[in-house]
Design a protein around this motif. Structure first.
Motif, PDB file in Angstrom:
ATOM      1  N   ALA A   1     -17.103  86.933   7.515  1.00  6.98           N
ATOM      2  CA  ALA A   1     -18.432  87.279   8.000  1.00  6.98           C
ATOM      3  C   ALA A   1     -19.625  86.719   6.950  1.00  6.98           C
ATOM      4  N   GLY A   2     -20.567  86.446   7.394  1.00  2.00           N
ATOM      5  CA  GLY A   2     -21.746  86.010   6.444  1.00  2.00           C
ATOM      6  C   GLY A   2     -23.072  85.428   7.144  1.00  2.00           C
ATOM      7  N   ARG A   3     -23.839  85.147   6.513  1.00  2.13           N
ATOM      8  CA  ARG A   3     -25.001  84.551   7.000  1.00  2.13           C
ATOM      9  C   ARG A   3     -24.705  83.221   7.595  1.00  2.13           C
ATOM     10  N   SER A   4     -25.566  82.754   8.573  1.00  2.00           N
ATOM     11  CA  SER A   4     -25.311  81.290   8.947  1.00  2.00           C
ATOM     12  C   SER A   4     -25.485  80.326   7.779  1.00  2.00           C
ATOM     13  N   ASN A   5     -24.538  79.491   7.752  1.00  2.00           N
ATOM     14  CA  ASN A   5     -24.597  78.439   6.694  1.00  2.00           C
ATOM     15  C   ASN A   5     -24.118  79.101   5.242  1.00  2.00           C
ATOM     16  N   ALA A   6     -23.412  80.063   5.282  1.00  2.00           N
ATOM     17  CA  ALA A   6     -22.967  80.530   3.950  1.00  2.00           C
ATOM     18  C   ALA A   6     -21.709  79.907   3.604  1.00  2.00           C
ATOM     19  N   GLY A   7     -21.140  79.135   4.659  1.00  2.00           N
ATOM     20  CA  GLY A   7     -19.936  78.286   4.068  1.00  2.00           C
ATOM     21  C   GLY A   7     -18.723  79.032   4.676  1.00  2.00           C
ATOM     22  N   LYS A   8     -19.018  79.732   5.877  1.00  2.00           N
ATOM     23  CA  LYS A   8     -17.730  80.602   6.334  1.00  2.00           C
ATOM     24  C   LYS A   8     -16.611  79.657   6.820  1.00  2.00           C
ATOM     25  N   SER A   9     -16.714  78.686   7.547  1.00  3.32           N
ATOM     26  CA  SER A   9     -15.826  77.694   7.977  1.00  3.32           C
ATOM     27  C   SER A   9     -15.206  76.875   7.036  1.00  3.32           C
ATOM     28  N   SER A  10     -15.951  76.520   6.045  1.00  3.77           N
ATOM     29  CA  SER A  10     -15.388  75.693   5.207  1.00  3.77           C
ATOM     30  C   SER A  10     -14.469  76.609   4.192  1.00  3.77           C
ATOM     31  N   ALA A  11     -14.876  77.900   4.020  1.00  5.08           N
ATOM     32  CA  ALA A  11     -13.900  78.913   3.201  1.00  5.08           C
ATOM     33  C   ALA A  11     -12.705  79.143   3.732  1.00  5.08           C
ATOM     34  N   LEU A  12     -12.799  79.468   5.276  1.00  5.23           N
ATOM     35  CA  LEU A  12     -11.468  79.239   5.949  1.00  5.23           C
ATOM     36  C   LEU A  12     -10.442  78.188   5.862  1.00  5.23           C
ATOM     37  N   ASN A  13     -11.305  76.983   6.020  1.00  6.97           N
ATOM     38  CA  ASN A  13     -10.156  75.699   5.718  1.00  6.97           C
ATOM     39  C   ASN A  13      -9.830  75.727   4.476  1.00  6.97           C
ATOM     40  N   THR A  14     -10.390  76.256   3.383  1.00  2.72           N
ATOM     41  CA  THR A  14     -10.164  75.912   1.806  1.00  2.72           C
ATOM     42  C   THR A  14      -8.926  76.831   1.713  1.00  2.72           C
ATOM     43  N   ILE A  15      -9.109  78.182   2.143  1.00  2.00           N
ATOM     44  CA  ILE A  15      -8.106  79.161   1.804  1.00  2.00           C
ATOM     45  C   ILE A  15      -6.992  79.034   2.465  1.00  2.00           C
ATOM     46  N   SER A  16      -6.911  78.561   3.718  1.00  2.00           N
ATOM     47  CA  SER A  16      -5.623  78.403   4.384  1.00  2.00           C
ATOM     48  C   SER A  16      -5.174  76.880   3.950  1.00  2.00           C
ATOM     49  N   GLY A  17      -5.741  76.016   3.645  1.00  3.05           N
ATOM     50  CA  GLY A  17      -5.288  74.896   3.268  1.00  3.05           C
ATOM     51  C   GLY A  17      -5.224  73.950   4.451  1.00  3.05           C
ATOM     52  N   VAL A  18      -5.695  74.351   5.596  1.00  4.14           N
ATOM     53  CA  VAL A  18      -5.657  73.654   6.854  1.00  4.14           C
ATOM     54  C   VAL A  18      -7.087  73.197   6.928  1.00  4.14           C
ATOM     55  N   ARG A  19      -7.134  71.663   6.916  1.00  7.18           N
ATOM     56  CA  ARG A  19      -8.596  71.135   6.887  1.00  7.18           C
ATOM     57  C   ARG A  19      -9.384  71.182   7.865  1.00  7.18           C
TER      58      ARG A  19
END
Length: 200
Positions: free
Chosen positions: A30-48
């Motif tokens: 969760a997080g404010r819009s534009n906090a980098g949520k989707s990017s973090a999910l991609n980075t943590i999973s390693g699935v671009r």
């Protein structure tokens, strides 16, 4: 063992009653819009391209579920705050987000993302207040840590850690950067602990 690289899209839910079966265990982002949520999910999973990223705040408008295995999931929640969408849509998001947080039995913990340059805004505090009263553990990622020097980032981290210890003792915090992969292993460890399995 959790192999984050096996994460794959499961389903999107516009409303709480469209969520998949409430079994197993899941960790929500969760997080404010534009906090980098989707990017973090991609980075943590390693699935671009696991979660869609956008420069437009509020791109995530659904509750998106990603399976790690048959019993464990990651969940991308709609962003809150300054998304450029009609007020009616914001209210709908808020209602479905509240239902998910209050009713979802599989939820084990919340990863809360805050831009390190703008931490602990009003909506962040509201979410932390709710998690505190519900005894839901929260781990905060101070995203975009690469935007600041190491000294400046460390100073913000220590200040926020002190504040959390006083006001939100069920919360922890770390520095994170999707750009240079800072803090990825630490974040994975927290998620794996909540999901009841070590990382691979």
């Amino acid at each position: 063992m959790i192999d984050f690289s096996r994460a794959n899209f499961l389903v999107s839910a516009q409303r709480f009653n469209q969520c998949p079966a409430d079994s197993g265990a899941e960790v929500a982002f969760a997080g404010r819009s534009n906090a980098g949520k989707s990017s973090a999910l991609n980075t943590i999973s390693g699935v671009r391209s696991l979660a869609r990223t956008s420069k437009t705040p509020g791109r995530t408008q659904l509750i998106n579920f990603f399976a790690l295995d048959d019993e464990r999931r990651l969940v991308d929640l709609p962003g809150y705050g300054f998304a450029k969408v009609p007020e009616r849509v914001k209210q709908e998001w808020q209602r479905e987000l509240t239902l998910y947080l209050e009713k979802r039995q599989a939820l084990r913990g919340l990863i809360l993302l805050m831009d390190i340059r703008h931490p602990l805004k009003e909506y962040d505090r509201q979410l932390l207040d709710w998690c505190q009263s519900s005894k839901l553990p929260v781990h905060i990622l101070l995203t975009k840590a690469d935007k600041l020097s190491r000294g400046a980032g460390g100073g913000i981290l220590q200040k926020l850690r002190h504040q959390l210890n006083k006001d939100y003792p069920n919360s922890t915090v770390q520095l994170f950067s999707s750009l240079n992969k800072q803090g990825v292993e630490e974040a994975r460890e927290h998620i794996a602990n909540w999901l009841g399995a070590p990382t691979k």
